[in-house]
Design a protein around this motif. Sequence first.
Motif, mmCIF file in Angstrom:
data_model
loop_
_atom_site.group_PDB
_atom_site.id
_atom_site.type_symbol
_atom_site.label_atom_id
_atom_site.label_comp_id
_atom_site.label_asym_id
_atom_site.label_seq_id
_atom_site.Cartn_x
_atom_site.Cartn_y
_atom_site.Cartn_z
ATOM 1 N N ALA A 28 0.828 -1.205 0.000
ATOM 2 C CA ALA A 28 0.000 0.000 0.000
ATOM 3 C C ALA A 28 0.863 1.256 0.000
ATOM 4 O O ALA A 28 0.579 2.235 -0.708
ATOM 5 C CB ALA A 28 -0.933 -0.010 1.207
ATOM 6 N N ASP A 29 1.953 1.241 0.773
ATOM 7 C CA ASP A 29 2.856 2.389 0.809
ATOM 8 C C ASP A 29 3.493 2.623 -0.553
ATOM 9 O O ASP A 29 3.710 3.778 -0.968
ATOM 10 C CB ASP A 29 3.958 2.165 1.852
ATOM 11 N N LEU A 30 3.795 1.551 -1.267
ATOM 12 C CA LEU A 30 4.363 1.687 -2.605
ATOM 13 C C LEU A 30 3.355 2.355 -3.530
ATOM 14 O O LEU A 30 3.708 3.236 -4.325
ATOM 15 C CB LEU A 30 4.756 0.313 -3.142
ATOM 16 N N SER A 31 2.087 1.972 -3.422
ATOM 17 C CA SER A 31 1.044 2.586 -4.233
ATOM 18 C C SER A 31 0.865 4.061 -3.891
ATOM 19 O O SER A 31 0.657 4.897 -4.777
ATOM 20 C CB SER A 31 -0.279 1.840 -4.028
ATOM 21 N N ARG A 32 0.974 4.386 -2.613
ATOM 22 C CA ARG A 32 0.781 5.780 -2.170
ATOM 23 C C ARG A 32 2.037 6.631 -2.332
ATOM 24 O O ARG A 32 2.044 7.807 -2.012
ATOM 25 C CB ARG A 32 0.351 5.794 -0.695
ATOM 26 N N GLN A 33 3.123 6.011 -2.767
ATOM 27 C CA GLN A 33 4.408 6.680 -3.000
ATOM 28 C C GLN A 33 5.009 7.231 -1.709
ATOM 29 O O GLN A 33 5.716 8.238 -1.719
ATOM 30 C CB GLN A 33 4.254 7.784 -4.052
ATOM 31 N N THR A 34 4.737 6.539 -0.604
ATOM 32 C CA THR A 34 5.417 6.866 0.644
ATOM 33 C C THR A 34 6.547 5.872 0.914
ATOM 34 O O THR A 34 7.107 5.842 2.019
ATOM 35 C CB THR A 34 4.427 6.863 1.829
ATOM 36 N N ALA A 35 6.852 5.079 -0.086
ATOM 37 C CA ALA A 35 7.979 4.153 -0.046
ATOM 38 C C ALA A 35 8.606 4.126 -1.434
ATOM 39 O O ALA A 35 7.924 4.338 -2.444
ATOM 40 C CB ALA A 35 7.533 2.755 0.362
ATOM 41 N N ALA A 36 9.898 3.897 -1.471
ATOM 42 C CA ALA A 36 10.634 3.842 -2.737
ATOM 43 C C ALA A 36 11.151 2.426 -2.959
ATOM 44 O O ALA A 36 11.712 1.808 -2.047
ATOM 45 C CB ALA A 36 11.801 4.829 -2.720
ATOM 46 N N GLN A 37 10.944 1.923 -4.184
ATOM 47 C CA GLN A 37 11.363 0.567 -4.526
ATOM 48 C C GLN A 37 11.851 0.554 -5.976
ATOM 49 O O GLN A 37 11.095 0.261 -6.897
ATOM 50 C CB GLN A 37 10.185 -0.400 -4.357
ATOM 51 N N LEU A 276 -0.012 -5.056 -7.168
ATOM 52 C CA LEU A 276 -0.829 -5.475 -6.038
ATOM 53 C C LEU A 276 -1.160 -4.297 -5.118
ATOM 54 O O LEU A 276 -2.280 -4.201 -4.599
ATOM 55 C CB LEU A 276 -0.106 -6.569 -5.259
ATOM 56 N N GLY A 277 -0.216 -3.400 -4.910
ATOM 57 C CA GLY A 277 -0.470 -2.253 -4.042
ATOM 58 C C GLY A 277 -1.623 -1.401 -4.520
ATOM 59 O O GLY A 277 -2.383 -0.847 -3.704
ATOM 60 N N ASP A 278 -1.784 -1.287 -5.831
ATOM 61 C CA ASP A 278 -2.888 -0.485 -6.372
ATOM 62 C C ASP A 278 -4.241 -1.150 -6.141
ATOM 63 O O ASP A 278 -5.265 -0.472 -6.035
ATOM 64 C CB ASP A 278 -2.670 -0.242 -7.862
ATOM 65 N N VAL A 279 -4.262 -2.473 -6.063
ATOM 66 C CA VAL A 279 -5.497 -3.176 -5.706
ATOM 67 C C VAL A 279 -5.822 -2.928 -4.231
ATOM 68 O O VAL A 279 -6.970 -2.644 -3.870
ATOM 69 C CB VAL A 279 -5.355 -4.685 -5.981
ATOM 70 N N ILE A 280 -4.815 -2.989 -3.384
ATOM 71 C CA ILE A 280 -5.013 -2.803 -1.942
ATOM 72 C C ILE A 280 -5.563 -1.412 -1.638
ATOM 73 O O ILE A 280 -6.465 -1.248 -0.806
ATOM 74 C CB ILE A 280 -3.693 -3.040 -1.190
ATOM 75 N N THR A 281 -5.038 -0.406 -2.327
ATOM 76 C CA THR A 281 -5.461 0.980 -2.059
ATOM 77 C C THR A 281 -6.696 1.389 -2.852
ATOM 78 O O THR A 281 -7.193 2.511 -2.676
ATOM 79 C CB THR A 281 -4.320 1.964 -2.385
ATOM 80 N N GLY A 282 -7.197 0.523 -3.728
ATOM 81 C CA GLY A 282 -8.396 0.838 -4.499
ATOM 82 C C GLY A 282 -8.134 1.629 -5.764
ATOM 83 O O GLY A 282 -9.088 2.044 -6.443
ATOM 84 N N ALA A 302 12.586 -5.716 -2.106
ATOM 85 C CA ALA A 302 13.326 -5.308 -0.911
ATOM 86 C C ALA A 302 12.418 -4.584 0.079
ATOM 87 O O ALA A 302 12.673 -4.600 1.286
ATOM 88 C CB ALA A 302 14.497 -4.407 -1.307
ATOM 89 N N LEU A 303 11.347 -3.963 -0.426
ATOM 90 C CA LEU A 303 10.415 -3.281 0.474
ATOM 91 C C LEU A 303 9.731 -4.278 1.409
ATOM 92 O O LEU A 303 9.459 -3.963 2.575
ATOM 93 C CB LEU A 303 9.373 -2.511 -0.344
ATOM 94 N N GLN A 304 9.443 -5.471 0.920
ATOM 95 C CA GLN A 304 8.909 -6.527 1.785
ATOM 96 C C GLN A 304 9.932 -6.916 2.849
ATOM 97 O O GLN A 304 9.599 -7.096 4.024
ATOM 98 C CB GLN A 304 8.530 -7.744 0.945
#
Length: 331
Positions: A28-37, A276-282, A302-304
């Motif tokens: 979800a953080d990856l989708s919201r761009q509060t994490a970098a991968q 997958l993150g985009d599915v989680i965040t809608g 690596a984010l996992q």
Amino acid sequence: MTIILSRGDVEGLVPMGDVIDAVENAHADLSRQTAAQPAPTSLSLASGSAVFLPMSAMADRQGVAAVKFMADIPDNAARGMPVQRSTVLLLSQRTGECLAVIDGQTLTRQRTAAASAVASRHLARPESSVLGLVGAGNLAIEHVRALTAVLPVTRVLVWSRRAETVQRFRDRVAEFSAVEVEVAPSVEHTVRESDVLCTLTPSREPIVQGAWFRPGLHINAVGAPPRADHREIDSAGMGLASLFVDSLATSNLKSGDLLLARKDGYVPDDKPVVELGDVITGVADGRTGAEQITLFNSVGLALQDLAIGALMLAAAQAEGRGTVIDLSSAS
């Protein structure tokens, strides 16, 4: 100060439910761009088959950056050693201090199974009760632990080439679950009978055919190493399914399942491939119908590792596990 966490230090350290939640939040953080991968690079030489992958990530949620250095060394099989090995470094996002050095074996197994559980929670039919496993090693054992935490699994079908591996699988699963375990006579039988299928083999050639997929199936394609010429699912299967990945940038470089299906013409360039993150965040749709075939192609992020490593670090500090050293000491 830096904590060194060995495999023994981290075994059983964090409950699987917490691991699943951490992996879901990471996507979800990856989708919201509060994490970098960023997509990982790879290191190899013509002198051998070994591939080394430095994988990095950073997340505001944990306030840390992480680097996982993974080695994929096929020749280790003949040496009686693990083909894949890894080490994870956690560093403070604020100061750059090395907070932890963690052996990657347990962490990788847990985060891989947790990613399959997150994908299944969002993509499988909610009533899915038959879990099929192609492969019966440690990763399969961890998948039973993870998938039974998110779906009403009552029956596990497992296939492996080696009877002793299956027996060990059954013995280990019985230690933590009363779920019915049935040994499948073939890969095809496993696929055709499953509601959720997890492919967990280090395959180079397809071991699962799309012709065996039935309506409503969800697949977690997990086992193939992150190499562009390795895959578990044939091109027809990739073409039949709605495709979901952990990271588009990484999959477009490292997923043989996806790249070879595109090369063979079964996955056109304009076919949607959803993170997958985009599915989680809608942001994007997941499963939209009971008969839809969904497939999550997991190459690992690596984010996992960062998310679970941070959990392990906190738990180790609370329990006094690990070896504490001062890397910056001059003495």
